[in-house]
Write a protein that holds these residues in place. Structure first.
Motif, PDB file in Angstrom:
ATOM      1  N   ASP A 234       0.823  -1.212   0.000  1.00  0.00           N
ATOM      2  CA  ASP A 234       0.000   0.000   0.000  1.00  0.00           C
ATOM      3  C   ASP A 234       0.858   1.264   0.000  1.00  0.00           C
ATOM      4  O   ASP A 234       0.351   2.360  -0.209  1.00  0.00           O
ATOM      5  CB  ASP A 234      -1.004  -0.009   1.163  1.00  0.00           C
ATOM      6  CG  ASP A 234      -0.351  -0.380   2.483  1.00  0.00           C
ATOM      7  OD1 ASP A 234       0.825  -0.795   2.479  1.00  0.00           O
ATOM      8  OD2 ASP A 234      -1.019  -0.244   3.521  1.00  0.00           O
TER       9      ASP A 234
ATOM     10  N   THR B  90      -7.604 -14.985   6.886  1.00  0.00           N
ATOM     11  CA  THR B  90      -8.055 -14.757   8.256  1.00  0.00           C
ATOM     12  C   THR B  90      -9.329 -15.561   8.501  1.00  0.00           C
ATOM     13  O   THR B  90     -10.017 -15.960   7.555  1.00  0.00           O
ATOM     14  CB  THR B  90      -8.351 -13.269   8.564  1.00  0.00           C
ATOM     15  OG1 THR B  90      -9.640 -12.921   8.018  1.00  0.00           O
ATOM     16  CG2 THR B  90      -7.281 -12.338   8.011  1.00  0.00           C
TER      17      THR B  90
ATOM     18  N   GLU C  56     -15.447  -6.897  11.419  1.00  0.00           N
ATOM     19  CA  GLU C  56     -14.146  -6.934  10.738  1.00  0.00           C
ATOM     20  C   GLU C  56     -13.276  -5.793  11.270  1.00  0.00           C
ATOM     21  O   GLU C  56     -13.716  -4.643  11.282  1.00  0.00           O
ATOM     22  CB  GLU C  56     -14.407  -6.723   9.244  1.00  0.00           C
ATOM     23  CG  GLU C  56     -13.480  -7.462   8.347  1.00  0.00           C
ATOM     24  CD  GLU C  56     -13.860  -7.266   6.875  1.00  0.00           C
ATOM     25  OE1 GLU C  56     -12.949  -6.948   6.107  1.00  0.00           O
ATOM     26  OE2 GLU C  56     -15.047  -7.418   6.512  1.00  0.00           O
ATOM     27  N   PRO C  57     -12.045  -6.089  11.703  1.00  0.00           N
ATOM     28  CA  PRO C  57     -11.207  -5.004  12.219  1.00  0.00           C
ATOM     29  C   PRO C  57     -10.636  -4.139  11.089  1.00  0.00           C
ATOM     30  O   PRO C  57     -10.531  -4.605   9.954  1.00  0.00           O
ATOM     31  CB  PRO C  57     -10.076  -5.756  12.931  1.00  0.00           C
ATOM     32  CG  PRO C  57      -9.982  -7.047  12.200  1.00  0.00           C
ATOM     33  CD  PRO C  57     -11.363  -7.379  11.717  1.00  0.00           C
ATOM     34  N   ALA C  58     -10.254  -2.897  11.428  1.00  0.00           N
ATOM     35  CA  ALA C  58      -9.689  -1.995  10.425  1.00  0.00           C
ATOM     36  C   ALA C  58      -8.351  -2.540   9.918  1.00  0.00           C
ATOM     37  O   ALA C  58      -8.058  -2.486   8.728  1.00  0.00           O
ATOM     38  CB  ALA C  58      -9.510  -0.603  11.014  1.00  0.00           C
ATOM     39  N   ASN C  59      -7.528  -3.066  10.831  1.00  0.00           N
ATOM     40  CA  ASN C  59      -6.238  -3.641  10.446  1.00  0.00           C
ATOM     41  C   ASN C  59      -6.347  -5.167  10.512  1.00  0.00           C
ATOM     42  O   ASN C  59      -6.480  -5.724  11.599  1.00  0.00           O
ATOM     43  CB  ASN C  59      -5.138  -3.136  11.393  1.00  0.00           C
ATOM     44  CG  ASN C  59      -3.775  -3.738  11.061  1.00  0.00           C
ATOM     45  OD1 ASN C  59      -3.630  -4.523  10.121  1.00  0.00           O
ATOM     46  ND2 ASN C  59      -2.770  -3.373  11.849  1.00  0.00           N
ATOM     47  N   PRO C  60      -6.289  -5.846   9.357  1.00  0.00           N
ATOM     48  CA  PRO C  60      -6.506  -7.302   9.366  1.00  0.00           C
ATOM     49  C   PRO C  60      -5.291  -8.115   9.832  1.00  0.00           C
ATOM     50  O   PRO C  60      -5.410  -9.319  10.032  1.00  0.00           O
ATOM     51  CB  PRO C  60      -6.805  -7.613   7.898  1.00  0.00           C
ATOM     52  CG  PRO C  60      -6.080  -6.563   7.131  1.00  0.00           C
ATOM     53  CD  PRO C  60      -6.088  -5.320   8.001  1.00  0.00           C
ATOM     54  N   ILE C  61      -4.139  -7.493   9.998  1.00  0.00           N
ATOM     55  CA  ILE C  61      -2.904  -8.263  10.262  1.00  0.00           C
ATOM     56  C   ILE C  61      -2.857  -8.869  11.668  1.00  0.00           C
ATOM     57  O   ILE C  61      -2.650 -10.066  11.809  1.00  0.00           O
ATOM     58  CB  ILE C  61      -1.643  -7.413   9.954  1.00  0.00           C
ATOM     59  CG1 ILE C  61      -1.649  -7.006   8.467  1.00  0.00           C
ATOM     60  CG2 ILE C  61      -0.368  -8.206  10.274  1.00  0.00           C
ATOM     61  CD1 ILE C  61      -0.544  -6.038   8.083  1.00  0.00           C
TER      62      ILE C  61
ATOM     63  N   SER D 152      -7.371 -10.282  17.129  1.00  0.00           N
ATOM     64  CA  SER D 152      -8.117  -9.444  18.079  1.00  0.00           C
ATOM     65  C   SER D 152      -7.630  -9.737  19.497  1.00  0.00           C
ATOM     66  O   SER D 152      -6.992 -10.766  19.765  1.00  0.00           O
ATOM     67  CB  SER D 152      -9.619  -9.691  17.932  1.00  0.00           C
ATOM     68  OG  SER D 152      -9.917 -11.071  17.979  1.00  0.00           O
TER      69      SER D 152
ATOM     70  N   HIS E 275     -11.206 -12.302  15.680  1.00  0.00           N
ATOM     71  CA  HIS E 275     -10.448 -12.183  14.427  1.00  0.00           C
ATOM     72  C   HIS E 275      -9.082 -12.843  14.616  1.00  0.00           C
ATOM     73  O   HIS E 275      -8.356 -12.518  15.562  1.00  0.00           O
ATOM     74  CB  HIS E 275     -10.291 -10.703  14.053  1.00  0.00           C
ATOM     75  CG  HIS E 275      -9.425 -10.464  12.861  1.00  0.00           C
ATOM     76  ND1 HIS E 275      -9.802 -10.821  11.581  1.00  0.00           N
ATOM     77  CD2 HIS E 275      -8.185  -9.920  12.738  1.00  0.00           C
ATOM     78  CE1 HIS E 275      -8.834 -10.494  10.739  1.00  0.00           C
ATOM     79  NE2 HIS E 275      -7.846  -9.947  11.410  1.00  0.00           N
TER      80      HIS E 275
ATOM     81  N   GLY F 298      -6.350 -12.606  12.829  1.00  0.00           N
ATOM     82  CA  GLY F 298      -5.162 -12.004  12.229  1.00  0.00           C
ATOM     83  C   GLY F 298      -4.710 -12.867  11.061  1.00  0.00           C
ATOM     84  O   GLY F 298      -5.371 -13.856  10.713  1.00  0.00           O
TER      85      GLY F 298
END
Ligand SMILES: [Cu+2]
Length: 318
Positions: A80, A227, A233-238, A241, A264, A266
């Motif tokens: 990105d 994932t 759904e979290p803003a940062n998928p990496i 939770s 989540h 990750g």
């Protein structure tokens, strides 16, 4: 026109007319009709062109890809971020400054002109095992192939890789009754670089268990992260939770007590290959477990590939 003038005209044409720069075409990615099977590859991934020629890459898949030429030895940037200072549009690459598209999907294209001779590595910043090479030769050199060859090669490679993936899908099963295989994949190589084929599906999309049981998701794709995401759904998928812990064997583990819970995983993916001279990479989280303590119907997605149809459901009986 008398003979001497026409001779002069031909001489002038041969001597002073600039060589015609050619426009080449190649494709990026391929997929089956329901988008679950993804060919993560430049097709073809090796081209020989003349200095001054251009190549237009046309994206044919809905898994995101970038078309990127880094400079020699450049540290690979996040996809990105792309290349500093480069704004997306038609580009010129001579090896001195990096050129990259943002993530692209089906229907988008990107053209690069190559004014200087050299052998340039082509990469996708999203996928580590998706590489190619452009050989830029002097205008006097004879090129080994024409556009028709590359078109046929791209089509047959895409077809072969999709067939390969269909076979992989047919043979792929999770190890246990309460196991779900998260995708399937394979990395392949040819003289031009690396290709990856990836199945963007939970191989057992609907699983019925009893209350108190633990489901284990396992990703054995060589490099494609996925994932397992229940609820928001979290803003940062990496990262996982906050309600995810680590089991003694390194697998990630969470508990879901209600259909309104959000969990989540990750990124679930194996670690990249180690390279001599570089620090060893840590183990990647390849297993994710959830213990379900109450009956209900629990839908979930892969936050990265739900657009491609990567979704599942756990049905918990009393
Ligand atoms: Cu996925």
């Amino acid at each position: 026109m008398n003979n001497s003038i026409s001779r002069f005209a031909i001489f002038a044409l041969l001597t002073f007319a600039p060589a015609f720069a050619a426009d080449w075409h190649a494709t990026v990615g391929a997929q089956d009709e329901n988008k679950g099977r993804q060919v993560v590859a430049f097709l073809p991934n090796e081209l020989w062109i003349h200095a001054g020629d251009s190549i237009q890459w046309n994206v044919k898949a809905d898994e995101i890809h970038t078309i990127t030429f880094l400079t020699s030895g450049q540290v690979r940037p996040p996809f990105d971020a792309g290349c500093p200072g480069f704004s997306f549009g038609a580009a010129i690459f001579d090896g001195s400054t990096c050129v990259s598209t943002p993530p692209m999907v089906s229907g988008q294209s990107f053209t690069v002109e190559f004014p200087s001779v050299g052998n340039f590595k082509l990469v996708c910043l999203v996928h580590p095992d998706m590489t190619g090479v452009v050989h830029v030769l002097d205008t006097s050199a004879k090129l080994p192939h024409g556009q028709e060859f590359y078109d046929k090669q791209a089509a047959s490679q895409a077809n072969d890789l999709l067939t390969d993936l269909a076979q992989l899908q047919g043979h792929h099963h999770a190890a246990s009754d309460n196991g779900v295989a998260v995708g399937a994949g394979k990395t392949l190589a040819n003289a031009g670089g690396h290709d990856t084929i990836s199945l963007m599906r939970f191989v057992k999309p609907e699983l019925v268990i009893h209350m108190g049981a633990t489901v284990e998701w396992t990703n054995d794709d060589p490099s494609m992260p996925h994932t397992i995401t229940f609820g928001t759904e979290p803003a940062n998928p990496i990262p996982p939770s906050g309600n995810v812990s680590v089991d003694a064997d390194g697998a990630l583990h969470a508990t879901i007590a209600s259909t309104s819970d959000s969990v989540h995983s990750g990124f679930i993916v194996s670690a990249p290959q180690d390279e001599i001279g570089s620090p060893q990479t840590p183990l990647g989280p390849t297993r994710f477990r959830i213990t379900f303590t109450n009956p209900g119907v629990y839908p979930y997605i892969c936050a990265l590939h739900d657009d491609l149809g990567m979704k599942g459901t756990i049905i918990v009986l009393p």
